[in-house]
Design a protein around this motif. Structure first.
Motif, PDB file in Angstrom:
ATOM      1  N   ASP A 178      -7.436   6.080   3.880  1.00 36.39           N
ATOM      2  CA  ASP A 178      -6.782   4.772   3.856  1.00 36.39           C
ATOM      3  C   ASP A 178      -6.924   4.207   2.448  1.00 36.39           C
ATOM      4  O   ASP A 178      -8.026   3.886   2.006  1.00 36.39           O
ATOM      5  CB  ASP A 178      -7.445   3.845   4.874  1.00 36.39           C
ATOM      6  N   ARG A 180      -6.417   1.439   1.277  1.00 37.93           N
ATOM      7  CA  ARG A 180      -6.991   0.097   1.221  1.00 37.93           C
ATOM      8  C   ARG A 180      -8.502   0.149   1.037  1.00 37.93           C
ATOM      9  O   ARG A 180      -9.114  -0.862   0.667  1.00 37.93           O
ATOM     10  CB  ARG A 180      -6.633  -0.677   2.491  1.00 37.93           C
ATOM     11  N   TYR A 210      -3.691   1.040  -4.872  1.00 37.87           N
ATOM     12  CA  TYR A 210      -3.249   0.118  -3.820  1.00 37.87           C
ATOM     13  C   TYR A 210      -3.231  -1.301  -4.374  1.00 37.87           C
ATOM     14  O   TYR A 210      -4.110  -1.687  -5.156  1.00 37.87           O
ATOM     15  CB  TYR A 210      -4.189   0.200  -2.605  1.00 37.87           C
ATOM     16  N   PRO A 212      -3.762  -4.962  -3.371  1.00 39.34           N
ATOM     17  CA  PRO A 212      -4.297  -5.808  -2.303  1.00 39.34           C
ATOM     18  C   PRO A 212      -3.348  -6.958  -1.962  1.00 39.34           C
ATOM     19  O   PRO A 212      -2.685  -7.523  -2.839  1.00 39.34           O
ATOM     20  CB  PRO A 212      -5.608  -6.338  -2.890  1.00 39.34           C
ATOM     21  N   VAL A 216       0.449  -1.256   3.146  1.00 38.84           N
ATOM     22  CA  VAL A 216       0.419   0.008   2.427  1.00 38.84           C
ATOM     23  C   VAL A 216       1.830   0.416   2.016  1.00 38.84           C
ATOM     24  O   VAL A 216       2.060   0.868   0.886  1.00 38.84           O
ATOM     25  CB  VAL A 216      -0.257   1.106   3.266  1.00 38.84           C
ATOM     26  N   SER A 219       2.948  -1.811  -0.873  1.00 37.34           N
ATOM     27  CA  SER A 219       2.217  -1.422  -2.081  1.00 37.34           C
ATOM     28  C   SER A 219       2.777  -0.129  -2.657  1.00 37.34           C
ATOM     29  O   SER A 219       3.031  -0.040  -3.873  1.00 37.34           O
ATOM     30  CB  SER A 219       0.730  -1.251  -1.754  1.00 37.34           C
TER      31      SER A 219
END
Length: 282
Positions: A178, A180, A210, A212, A216, A219
């Motif tokens: 992930d 993130r 990524y 924030p 996703v 991004s």
């Protein structure tokens, strides 16, 4: 000493000087040429490692590179020197990055205060492959559509600390699924040079990056658009190495990448890195 600009978006040759013998006045001229051209090429250089470190220090305090897989510096006598090489010694790598492709990146941007410049000295070069490409992030930011400038205003990106630019997992990190959860510093997507007030894209490296605050998918879409723009040929200079070449470039204003080469050939370079002067000014 003579400075000759390239017919490209960035870059110039510096001739008539041996960098290892440069005096303080020479260094000031080279610093200005670096600010003006972002990448400097010096051919037919001969330097000892002592001279490389001493001369690099005249540009500013040096950053210490990461250690090898055994937790030791790649260069035992000079831990300030990062060895970039595919050569194996007693079954262990003598340097970083191997022989594969190194994707577009800036060095050590996973740190909060990444180095502002690099000096790279070619000691052994393969007969083919291994070219290095540089992209001008001032020009890339200037050419951004207004809609993209607005889209990135105030936004940051995570710069992955877990892998190097060859995609190799660093010691002490685990693979993530992930983005993130990517470990590493957060930097503004566009940053202002505190010395000259110019703005540049600051992208680091695309894999595992990524933004924030976005999904996703959002991004990825934004970053893919920025990377496709920033690495267009119109912003790029390609360097084909020769033994004795020294390149100096602004790490915070320039992206670079490397072509792969035959792993049975030898490539060995010594690099120093000068500490940062950037701020997070928006």
């Amino acid at each position: 000493m003579e400075i000759s600009k390239f017919d490209a978006a960035l870059g110039a040759t510096v001739s008539g000087i041996q960098l290892g013998q440069a005096q303080d006045g020479d260094i000031e001229t080279i610093k200005q040429a670096l600010d003006d051209n972002l990448v400097l090429v010096l051919h037919n250089q001969t330097m000892t490692d002592d001279e490389l470190v001493a001369t690099s220090t005249k540009f500013g305090k040096l950053d210490i590179p990461g250690v090898n897989p055994k937790g030791k510096p790649f260069h035992a006598e000079h831990p300030e020197i990062n060895v970039i090489s595919n050569i194996m010694v007693d079954g262990q790598p003598a340097g970083n990055l191997g022989a594969g492709e190194a994707v577009w990146h800036a060095d050590m941007t996973y740190k909060d205060d990444p180095p502002r410049a690099a000096v790279l000295y070619a000691l052994e070069i393969p007969p083919a492959g291994g070219s290095t490409y540089f992209a001008n992030m001032y020009a890339a930011y200037e050419a951004l559509p207004d809609s993209l400038k607005k889209a990135i205003d105030g936004k940051t990106a995570i710069h992955d600390a877990s892998h190097n630019s060859a995609g190799i997992l660093r010691k002490g990190y685990e693979e993530i699924t992930d983005v993130r959860e990517t470990p590493g510093a957060r930097h503004a997507l566009a940053r202002t040079n505190p010395i000259n007030g110019k703005r540049a894209l600051f992208l680091g490296r695309r894999p595992r990056s990524y933004v924030p605050g976005l999904t996703v998918a959002e991004s990825d879409a934004l970053l893919d658009q920025l990377w496709a723009h920033a690495t267009q040929e119109q912003f790029v200079y390609r360097h084909d190495w020769k033994v004795g070449d020294v390149l100096i470039w602004g790490n915070l204003e320039v992206l670079h990448r490397r072509d792969p080469f035959d792993a049975s050939a030898r490539r060995r370079m010594h690099r120093t890195q000068i500490g940062s002067y950037w701020t997070e000014a928006a």
